[in-house]
Design an enzyme around this catalytic site. Structure first.
Site, mmCIF file in Angstrom:
data_model
loop_
_atom_site.group_PDB
_atom_site.id
_atom_site.type_symbol
_atom_site.label_atom_id
_atom_site.label_comp_id
_atom_site.label_asym_id
_atom_site.label_seq_id
_atom_site.Cartn_x
_atom_site.Cartn_y
_atom_site.Cartn_z
ATOM 1 N N ASP A 67 0.761 -1.371 -0.319
ATOM 2 C CA ASP A 67 -0.004 0.384 0.121
ATOM 3 C C ASP A 67 0.939 1.295 0.148
ATOM 4 O O ASP A 67 1.571 0.949 0.057
ATOM 5 C CB ASP A 67 -0.769 -0.509 1.438
ATOM 6 C CG ASP A 67 -0.434 -1.025 2.551
ATOM 7 O OD1 ASP A 67 0.788 -0.625 2.363
ATOM 8 O OD2 ASP A 67 -0.781 -0.831 3.311
ATOM 9 N N ASP A 136 -8.449 -2.109 13.830
ATOM 10 C CA ASP A 136 -9.605 -2.445 13.147
ATOM 11 C C ASP A 136 -9.753 -4.318 12.622
ATOM 12 O O ASP A 136 -10.823 -3.675 11.582
ATOM 13 C CB ASP A 136 -10.079 -1.355 12.920
ATOM 14 C CG ASP A 136 -9.095 -0.356 11.414
ATOM 15 O OD1 ASP A 136 -8.448 -1.300 11.398
ATOM 16 O OD2 ASP A 136 -9.371 0.292 10.928
ATOM 17 N N HIS A 138 -7.652 -4.961 10.134
ATOM 18 C CA HIS A 138 -7.394 -3.975 8.395
ATOM 19 C C HIS A 138 -6.496 -4.715 7.830
ATOM 20 O O HIS A 138 -5.483 -4.684 8.932
ATOM 21 C CB HIS A 138 -7.656 -2.294 7.514
ATOM 22 C CG HIS A 138 -6.402 -1.694 8.614
ATOM 23 N ND1 HIS A 138 -6.476 -0.841 9.487
ATOM 24 C CD2 HIS A 138 -5.034 -2.006 8.320
ATOM 25 C CE1 HIS A 138 -4.969 -0.234 9.620
ATOM 26 N NE2 HIS A 138 -4.244 -1.405 9.536
ATOM 27 N N GLU A 143 -10.040 -1.104 4.649
ATOM 28 C CA GLU A 143 -10.712 -0.383 6.015
ATOM 29 C C GLU A 143 -12.284 -1.835 5.930
ATOM 30 O O GLU A 143 -12.404 -2.102 5.229
ATOM 31 C CB GLU A 143 -10.639 0.952 6.402
ATOM 32 C CG GLU A 143 -9.678 1.311 6.614
ATOM 33 C CD GLU A 143 -8.721 1.643 7.490
ATOM 34 O OE1 GLU A 143 -9.288 0.894 8.132
ATOM 35 O OE2 GLU A 143 -8.492 2.311 7.587
HETATM 36 C C1 F6R Z 1 0.772 -0.829 6.201
HETATM 37 C C2 F6R Z 1 -0.163 -2.276 6.399
HETATM 38 C C3 F6R Z 1 -1.112 -1.646 7.643
HETATM 39 C C4 F6R Z 1 -0.362 -2.357 8.884
HETATM 40 C C5 F6R Z 1 -0.968 -2.396 10.181
HETATM 41 C C6 F6R Z 1 -1.071 -2.656 11.302
HETATM 42 O O1 F6R Z 1 1.303 -1.622 5.040
HETATM 43 O O2 F6R Z 1 -0.049 -2.987 5.344
HETATM 44 O O3 F6R Z 1 -2.158 -3.002 7.312
HETATM 45 O O4 F6R Z 1 0.445 -3.490 8.568
HETATM 46 O O5 F6R Z 1 -1.705 -0.927 9.768
HETATM 47 O O6 F6R Z 1 0.237 -1.876 11.388
HETATM 48 P P1 F6R Z 1 1.844 -1.579 12.507
HETATM 49 O O7 F6R Z 1 2.421 -3.014 12.429
HETATM 50 O O8 F6R Z 1 2.544 -0.289 12.632
HETATM 51 O O9 F6R Z 1 0.648 -1.937 14.193
#
Ligand code: F6R
Length: 260
Positions: A67, A136, A138, A143
């Site tokens: 992403d 959440d 995702h 989302e």
């Molecule tokens: C970012 C991504 C997001 C993160 C998620 C958890 O490339 O794919 O889905 O994996 O927001 O983020 P952290 O690891 O910082 O808690």
């Protein structure tokens, strides 16, 4: 899906780096999908250590992004392109040409999304996709209530995700509202999905993903639809799993040759 409970984040990183090492031995030019955020950093550090001590040859590996923020100026240190170059591509000693990602600064964002989705297919598909999980539920930036069949597209971040990610910026106001993310359908195209979750803050999302129904309100629950999905969690992130004793026993009695 297979659920593996490890003592801590470091152990999770080591285990997944070993799985990547096995993949690279079998397929030296494997396409490795990488996530950003804090969770996967122990994987990247463990993998870079194996490369620098000569245990793993990653010289032909290819890396692709999951992403990207929309609207950050090119070269912004928190753009996911910059993060992946800094945390993965450079430590593995790979050239920038080994790396692909969506163009978050494109004028025509929709066209950039479609081009990226097509480029992943043209590259032969992702061999192993690393995933984190949002509080959440995702994955990527799909989302809650994202279509389980979605392809790479622009999404709006929830306020919770913007607050969660504010630690990487000077203030929450600097966190972009929009992102390009591989869709859930795109993610499910990868041959092996490996999700790492650590810390108590992820415990509910992990329980909903693993033990809840498949539902777009918990995007990560789509992993239940994949024939080869591995969820690696530390004790804290596993703390709400009703089936934790079963998962521990399954992994402890698994034949070693099966790998992850
Ligand atoms: C970012 C991504 C997001 C993160 C998620 C958890 O490339 O794919 O889905 O994996 O927001 O983020 P952290 O690891 O910082 O808690």
């Amino acid at each position: 899906m297979e659920v593996v409970i490890v003592p801590d984040a470091r152990a999770g990183g080591e285990l997944i780096a070993d799985a990547i090492a096995v993949l690279l031995r079998q397929k030296p030019d494997a396409l490795l999908g990488v996530a950003t955020g804090s969770t996967p950093l122990p994987i990247y550090q463990a993998l870079a250590a194996r490369v620098s001590d000569g245990a793993v040859d990653a010289s032909r590996a290819r890396i692709c992004q999951l992403d990207e923020y929309v609207g950050l100026p090119p070269g912004h240190p928190e753009s996911y392109r910059s993060v992946v170059l800094r945390e993965v591509v450079e430590p593995l000693g790979l050239p920038a040409s080994s790396f692909m990602g969506p163009d978050g600064s494109a004028e025509d964002v929709q066209a950039a999304c479609e081009a990226y989705d097509a480029a992943l297919g043209a590259a032969g598909g992702v061999d192993l996709q690393l995933l984190g999980i949002g509080t959440d539920g995702h994955i990527g930036f799909n989302e809650p209530c994202s279509s389980l069949a979605s392809r790479t597209r622009i999404k709006t971040l929830t306020e919770q995700t913007r607050r969660d990610n504010a630690r990487f910026f000077d203030s929450v106001d600097e966190v972009p509202h929009h992102v390009i993310t591989q869709g859930i359908g795109t993610i499910l195209d990868a041959r092996h999905l490996v999700l790492l979750a650590t810390g108590e803050g992820k415990a509910q999302a992990v329980a909903d993903t693993v033990e809840g129904p498949v539902a777009s309100v918990v995007p990560a629950s789509a992993l239940q639809l994949h024939p080869h999905a591995t969820v690696v969690v530390d004790e804290a992130a596993a703390s709400k799993l009703r089936l934790a004793p079963y998962f521990r026993n399954t992994y402890a009695t698994k034949p070693e040759w099966q790998g992850l």
